[in-house]
Enzyme design. Structure first.
Site, PDB file in Angstrom:
ATOM      1  N   GLN A   1      -4.549  -1.849   0.941  1.00 48.97           N
ATOM      2  CA  GLN A   1      -3.363  -2.711   1.019  1.00 48.97           C
ATOM      3  C   GLN A   1      -3.527  -3.794   2.095  1.00 48.97           C
ATOM      4  OE1 GLN A   1      -0.863   0.890   1.827  1.00 48.97           O
ATOM      5  NE2 GLN A   1       0.305  -0.464   3.144  1.00 48.97           N
TER       6      GLN A   1
ATOM      7  N   MET B   1       1.631   5.467   7.387  1.00 49.82           N
ATOM      8  CA  MET B   1       0.303   5.053   7.868  1.00 49.82           C
ATOM      9  C   MET B   1       0.185   5.414   9.349  1.00 49.82           C
ATOM     10  SD  MET B   1      -0.854   1.708   5.796  1.00 49.82           S
ATOM     11  CE  MET B   1       0.001   0.478   6.744  1.00 49.82           C
ATOM     12  N   GLY B   2       0.988   6.362   9.818  1.00 49.23           N
ATOM     13  CA  GLY B   2       0.919   6.772  11.218  1.00 49.23           C
ATOM     14  C   GLY B   2       1.592   5.751  12.118  1.00 49.23           C
ATOM     15  N   ALA B   3       1.215   5.756  13.420  1.00 50.91           N
ATOM     16  CA  ALA B   3       1.892   4.932  14.436  1.00 50.91           C
ATOM     17  C   ALA B   3       3.398   5.150  14.312  1.00 50.91           C
ATOM     18  CB  ALA B   3       1.507   3.459  14.296  1.00 50.91           C
ATOM     19  N   LEU B   4       3.760   6.404  14.347  1.00 50.20           N
ATOM     20  CA  LEU B   4       5.125   6.799  13.994  1.00 50.20           C
ATOM     21  C   LEU B   4       6.142   6.361  15.055  1.00 50.20           C
ATOM     22  CD1 LEU B   4       4.471  10.427  12.682  1.00 50.20           C
ATOM     23  CD2 LEU B   4       4.457   8.270  11.407  1.00 50.20           C
TER      24      LEU B   4
ATOM     25  N   HIS C   1      10.343   6.517  11.123  1.00 47.84           N
ATOM     26  CA  HIS C   1       9.600   7.515  10.326  1.00 47.84           C
ATOM     27  C   HIS C   1      10.221   8.902  10.508  1.00 47.84           C
ATOM     28  CE1 HIS C   1       6.207   4.559  11.105  1.00 47.84           C
ATOM     29  NE2 HIS C   1       6.177   4.671   9.790  1.00 47.84           N
TER      30      HIS C   1
ATOM     31  N   LEU D   1      15.950   1.625  10.706  1.00 44.35           N
ATOM     32  CA  LEU D   1      16.413   1.859  12.081  1.00 44.35           C
ATOM     33  C   LEU D   1      16.090   0.620  12.909  1.00 44.35           C
ATOM     34  CD1 LEU D   1      17.010   4.716  11.252  1.00 44.35           C
ATOM     35  CD2 LEU D   1      15.932   5.518  13.336  1.00 44.35           C
TER      36      LEU D   1
ATOM     37  N   SER E   1       5.853  -0.296  13.048  1.00 44.19           N
ATOM     38  CA  SER E   1       4.652   0.025  13.824  1.00 44.19           C
ATOM     39  C   SER E   1       4.026  -1.246  14.379  1.00 44.19           C
ATOM     40  CB  SER E   1       3.634   0.748  12.940  1.00 44.19           C
ATOM     41  OG  SER E   1       4.243   1.878  12.352  1.00 44.19           O
TER      42      SER E   1
ATOM     43  N   ASP F   1      10.890  -1.778   4.084  1.00 42.92           N
ATOM     44  CA  ASP F   1       9.964  -2.392   3.130  1.00 42.92           C
ATOM     45  C   ASP F   1      10.643  -2.363   1.762  1.00 42.92           C
ATOM     46  OD1 ASP F   1       7.363  -2.758   4.733  1.00 42.92           O
ATOM     47  OD2 ASP F   1       7.990  -0.727   5.207  1.00 42.92           O
TER      48      ASP F   1
END
Ligand code: PAF
Length: 281
Positions: free
Chosen positions: A61, A30-33, A37, A176, A186, A150
């Site tokens: 979601q 969902m980005g905000a890497l 990621h 990590l 994120s 997750d």
């Protein structure tokens, strides 16, 4: 690295790779890497000739009142980070590419989605399964990778792939952590300085529970150890404890004498910010 915003552009490139007999890996995000990621992109590169990374903040979601609008959107920064990886295509669809006119979650989550996250976010896994299924249809990957951070999501997606008989290998990447043990996420960007300090206690308390379990070596002690951990989390300043519980790693059921592998899973809140973490016991 190419950026595709439509499924048409994506499928042309995907078809060229198919004709060349290349194996394609997908990293849905969902980005905000963050470094977590990027480690997934690196990990899948060992299994794939070409890599697609998707960036899509999936509305289905998030429930009403959750952080969909506030979710960090850092596209330029994400693209910059991905240029330093082995990503070949970044797929950034808008919601109509994924959902057409009806932005609704249409697939059920399966029984591994029951409980834990679903207790407080009952909409969540149906939204995840719907978007991941659609991304799989559009990207046609041979393999896809998801973070263990997750953990329940990972199991739900594996179950979805099995249920729909999709020929996609699901890989998992280790969580990590920051130097003080906080799992990278994120949503950590929301934490104030003092919340950030408190947040580090989550993993410390989880590790202590695991150590105590190894000393006790008794399943019957688990409820007491979980209760102790809840008390410690409250004392550390977490405002709500959604759960901290040891489960069977494969079924997420309460463990019994037959259980082979145990997983500790936790979800806590610091004000409006919800943090999750898990680790093998
Ligand atoms: O884990 C995430 O970032 C999301 O839930 C996913 C798998 C990309 C689906 O939107």
């Amino acid at each position: 690295m190419d950026v595709c915003t439509t499924s048409g552009e994506l499928s042309l490139k995907r078809e060229n790779w198919r004709q060349a007999g290349m194996k394609v890996g997908l990293v849905p995000t969902m980005g905000a890497l963050h470094a977590g990621h990027l480690s997934l992109v690196e990990a899948i590169s060992a299994q794939a000739d070409k890599i697609i990374v998707s960036l899509f903040v999936n509305p289905t979601q998030f429930a009403e009142g959750e952080d969909f609008d506030a979710y960090p959107r850092t596209t330029e920064d994400d693209l910059q980070k991905l240029r330093g990886t082995k990503a070949d295509i970044v797929f950034m669809p808008d919601a109509s590419e994924i959902y057409g006119d009806a932005v609704t979650a249409s697939l059920p989550a399966g029984n591994l989605g029951d409980g834990l996250e679903s207790e407080t976010r009952p909409h969540f896994f149906s939204g995840v399964v719907t978007v991941v299924h659609k991304l799989f249809e559009l990207c046609q990957p041979d393999a896809a990778i998801f973070g263990e951070k997750d953990y329940q999501q990972l199991l739900v997606i594996k179950q979805m792939v099995a249920t729909h008989d999709m020929k996609i290998e699901i890989l998992q990447g280790p969580t990590l952590r920051e130097a003080d043990g906080l799992a990278m996420s994120s949503r950590n960007a929301y934490l104030s300085e003092s919340q950030r300090k408190t947040a580090a206690n989550l993993n410390k308390i989880m590790r202590a529970l695991c150590e105590d379990y190894h000393t006790a070596q008794a399943l019957s002690r688990l409820p007491a150890l979980e209760a102790q951990a809840i008390q410690k989390l409250k004392e550390a300043g977490f405002t709500e404890i959604d759960y901290i519980t040891v489960r069977d790693s494969d079924t997420l059921k309460t463990p019994n004498l037959e259980t082979k592998n145990l997983r500790l899973l936790a979800a806590v809140r610091l004000g409006d910010i919800r943090l999750i973490d898990n680790c093998p016991v």
